[in-house]
Scaffold this motif. Sequence first.
Motif, PDB file in Angstrom:
ATOM      1  N   ALA B 172      36.857  71.381  37.168  1.00  0.00           N
ATOM      2  CA  ALA B 172      37.592  71.339  38.437  1.00  0.00           C
ATOM      3  C   ALA B 172      37.983  72.748  38.870  1.00  0.00           C
ATOM      4  CB  ALA B 172      38.830  70.445  38.282  1.00  0.00           C
ATOM      5  N   CYS B 176      36.387  74.750  42.151  1.00  0.00           N
ATOM      6  CA  CYS B 176      37.311  75.209  43.183  1.00  0.00           C
ATOM      7  C   CYS B 176      37.237  76.732  43.350  1.00  0.00           C
ATOM      8  CB  CYS B 176      38.716  74.767  42.801  1.00  0.00           C
ATOM      9  SG  CYS B 176      39.938  75.199  44.029  1.00  0.00           S
ATOM     10  N   ASN B 179      33.946  77.848  44.488  1.00  0.00           N
ATOM     11  CA  ASN B 179      33.611  77.163  45.734  1.00  0.00           C
ATOM     12  C   ASN B 179      32.191  76.561  45.697  1.00  0.00           C
ATOM     13  OD1 ASN B 179      34.169  76.197  48.265  1.00  0.00           O
ATOM     14  ND2 ASN B 179      33.640  78.089  49.335  1.00  0.00           N
ATOM     15  N   ALA B 182      31.267  70.073  42.587  1.00  0.00           N
ATOM     16  CA  ALA B 182      31.670  69.734  41.221  1.00  0.00           C
ATOM     17  C   ALA B 182      30.461  69.430  40.341  1.00  0.00           C
ATOM     18  CB  ALA B 182      32.628  68.544  41.246  1.00  0.00           C
ATOM     19  N   GLU B 205      35.981  65.497  41.847  1.00  0.00           N
ATOM     20  CA  GLU B 205      36.006  65.580  43.319  1.00  0.00           C
ATOM     21  C   GLU B 205      37.301  64.992  43.861  1.00  0.00           C
ATOM     22  OE1 GLU B 205      31.149  65.286  44.057  1.00  0.00           O
ATOM     23  OE2 GLU B 205      32.392  63.467  44.121  1.00  0.00           O
ATOM     24  N   ILE B 208      40.292  67.325  43.262  1.00  0.00           N
ATOM     25  CA  ILE B 208      40.327  68.461  44.194  1.00  0.00           C
ATOM     26  C   ILE B 208      40.732  67.983  45.594  1.00  0.00           C
ATOM     27  CG2 ILE B 208      38.914  70.238  45.327  1.00  0.00           C
ATOM     28  CD1 ILE B 208      37.280  70.409  42.693  1.00  0.00           C
ATOM     29  N   HIS B 212      44.299  69.175  47.083  1.00  0.00           N
ATOM     30  CA  HIS B 212      43.902  70.341  47.890  1.00  0.00           C
ATOM     31  C   HIS B 212      44.531  71.662  47.438  1.00  0.00           C
ATOM     32  CE1 HIS B 212      47.442  69.071  50.212  1.00  0.00           C
ATOM     33  NE2 HIS B 212      46.845  67.899  50.333  1.00  0.00           N
ATOM     34  N   PRO B 213      44.060  72.150  46.257  1.00  0.00           N
ATOM     35  CA  PRO B 213      44.535  73.453  45.759  1.00  0.00           C
ATOM     36  C   PRO B 213      44.141  74.570  46.718  1.00  0.00           C
ATOM     37  CG  PRO B 213      42.651  72.671  44.477  1.00  0.00           C
ATOM     38  CD  PRO B 213      43.057  71.540  45.357  1.00  0.00           C
ATOM     39  N   ASP B 214      44.993  75.559  46.814  1.00  0.00           N
ATOM     40  CA  ASP B 214      44.770  76.694  47.725  1.00  0.00           C
ATOM     41  C   ASP B 214      44.016  77.789  46.965  1.00  0.00           C
ATOM     42  OD1 ASP B 214      44.849  78.895  49.331  1.00  0.00           O
ATOM     43  OD2 ASP B 214      47.013  78.790  49.727  1.00  0.00           O
ATOM     44  N   ILE B 215      42.744  77.939  47.300  1.00  0.00           N
ATOM     45  CA  ILE B 215      41.870  78.864  46.558  1.00  0.00           C
ATOM     46  C   ILE B 215      42.381  80.299  46.599  1.00  0.00           C
ATOM     47  CG2 ILE B 215      40.348  79.238  48.538  1.00  0.00           C
ATOM     48  CD1 ILE B 215      37.983  79.306  46.591  1.00  0.00           C
ATOM     49  N   VAL B 221      46.035  76.679  42.159  1.00  0.00           N
ATOM     50  CA  VAL B 221      44.830  76.012  41.641  1.00  0.00           C
ATOM     51  C   VAL B 221      45.036  75.628  40.175  1.00  0.00           C
ATOM     52  CG1 VAL B 221      42.345  76.246  41.217  1.00  0.00           C
ATOM     53  CG2 VAL B 221      43.374  77.327  43.253  1.00  0.00           C
TER      54      VAL B 221
END
Lengths: 338, 338
Positions: B172, B176, B179, B182, B205, B208, B212-215, B221
Amino acid sequence: LDAGSEEQACSRQSQLTKPAGSLGRLEEIAVQFAGITGNALPVVQQRAVVVMAADHGVTAEGVSAYPKDVTPQMVLNFLAGGAAINVLARQANAVVTVVDIGVAADLQHPQLLSRKVRYGTANMAQEPAMSQQEALQAIKVGVDIVESLAARGVDLIATGEMGIGNTTAASALTACLLNVPAEQVTGRGTGIDDQQLAHKVRIIERAIAHNHPDIDRPLDVLAKIGGLEIAGLVGVILAAAARRIPVVLDGFISSAAGLVAYALCPAVKGYLLAGHVSVERGHRLILEKLGLEPLLNLQLRLGEGTGAVLAMHIIEGALRTHLEMSTFADAGVSDKIE
Amino acid sequence: LDAGSEEQACSRQSQLTKPAGSLGRLEEIAVQFAGITGNALPVVQQRAVVVMAADHGVTAEGVSAYPKDVTPQMVLNFLAGGAAINVLARQANAVVTVVDIGVAADLQHPQLLSRKVRYGTANMAQEPAMSQQEALQAIKVGVDIVESLAARGVDLIATGEMGIGNTTAASALTACLLNVPAEQVTGRGTGIDDQQLAHKVRIIERAIAHNHPDIDRPLDVLAKIGGLEIAGLVGVILAAAARRIPVVLDGFISSAAGLVAYALCPAVKGYLLAGHVSVERGHRLILEKLGLEPLLNLQLRLGEGTGAVLAMHIIEGALRTHLEMSTFADAGVSDKIE
């Protein structure tokens, strides 16, 4: 190879506290050693690396980046303990046996095994590198050394060599025995440039064309376009396999010896491990022919036995995990969900 | 990194009795260690492997081939000395530090470092695996451990981990942070079949999509879709780099920690070595991102630090040849023909 011990070793691997197969090559090595030694819990007590040194008449054609004086100079460096193989053998607790099997200079040292067959090979671009009798004599040197190492308790042998010009001989042997064009198996050796490489390929082609070695008679090939140190290592490989001692091949030159030994006796294959894959382009082709996957790929191209001795740590890790790890039952660890 | 020491190390390599570059990766390692430590003749005195153990709430989704009880069972196996990492660490003369940073069971043992942040992560398919505060706390555990190891003279650290379900978290994180889809970075972990693999990809999937982790915020994340042992290793990596201690990454999970550490602080890259490349498909992508070439490729997929500790022998060979080999001048060996 002892199929019963292999099976017992496989069975033990499946009981150790790890997902089945998760130790990858280490598991394969443990099983291979079980088959070779006939012991389902194989151990290595005493490691050795045999470094065979010899000169090559073909250096007269300008195939190497180094002068041929470097062969005896490096032999003295081995005996003084200052070469890469000395350092790596100390680390791996391996005895270094240095053999003058054909250096073109007089060398004396209490630690040197003097078994000179002749003062270097002849220039194979003009005549056979040696006679079949000399090749046999060199093979016998390798056999004798294994007998003596085995008597001292050595149970794992790495092959090593030194000889300015010996990638030329190894390429010639490989081209001939694999029946491929010389350029496919010829590399830069100690570091020649593009023009010198093209010249080296032509010299190898000329040596093969001039001597027309008989591919069905490996001894003929070895004598005409081989080298004394390569012949010595052929003897080491054959004798070790006969005594059920595993052999770790080093790089391209050692593996060319492996290829000759395999041509003489295909059964040796099961007793061999490929310590690493060299930068020399012919090496990978030999390993494919022998069905060997290299243990290391570290962009080495030094020879001496360096890659083989480094790989001994991986082998030791394989045998020690096989021997020392707990089983699921002993450790009270749950096995896979079925 | 100390460019002066790197240059001195390069210069020394060119004087050692071997063709320039012929020790390949070994030469690179010696130069890298010179740069990291600021010593042109770097040595390693004391090795350690930090094995961080934690559980993963996502195992409730059936992503692993093994029951989650195996995490505490294997921790006890580590403490009893019966696991693969124990055997390989004994061989490599490395101290094993076992850390309970988040096992979902009460564990006590005199040799266990109890630094539990929580009883396993939450199920990331339904909610964030942990809070950012917990992730920071876990990072701090790793930092503290490096401080304590450094105080004991440890100057080479391998990362290791144990945690049923942790390839799911590593996949995961990798999907992420790189980018990528998966499925490109999800493998069979301890050994699931095709159907289970497809399910694992869907769970990743979902995790994530749901969190919605902030890359652009690596800590976000890590907290939402990471793991406690991974966070702990992030701390180990950051603290070791800060102290100029080289870190040998193990497999996929350790390298996912490396990826998070790199996202937090790109300069850590120069302090990392990749011990090996795992069978887990995401691993190679991480190594490419970090610009690391693995030292070994032995088809390992066990974790625990096994590949990293095996690679320590290669590192030792690199530093010892660099330190102990004779120079051309000292050994009276002729250099290349120019």
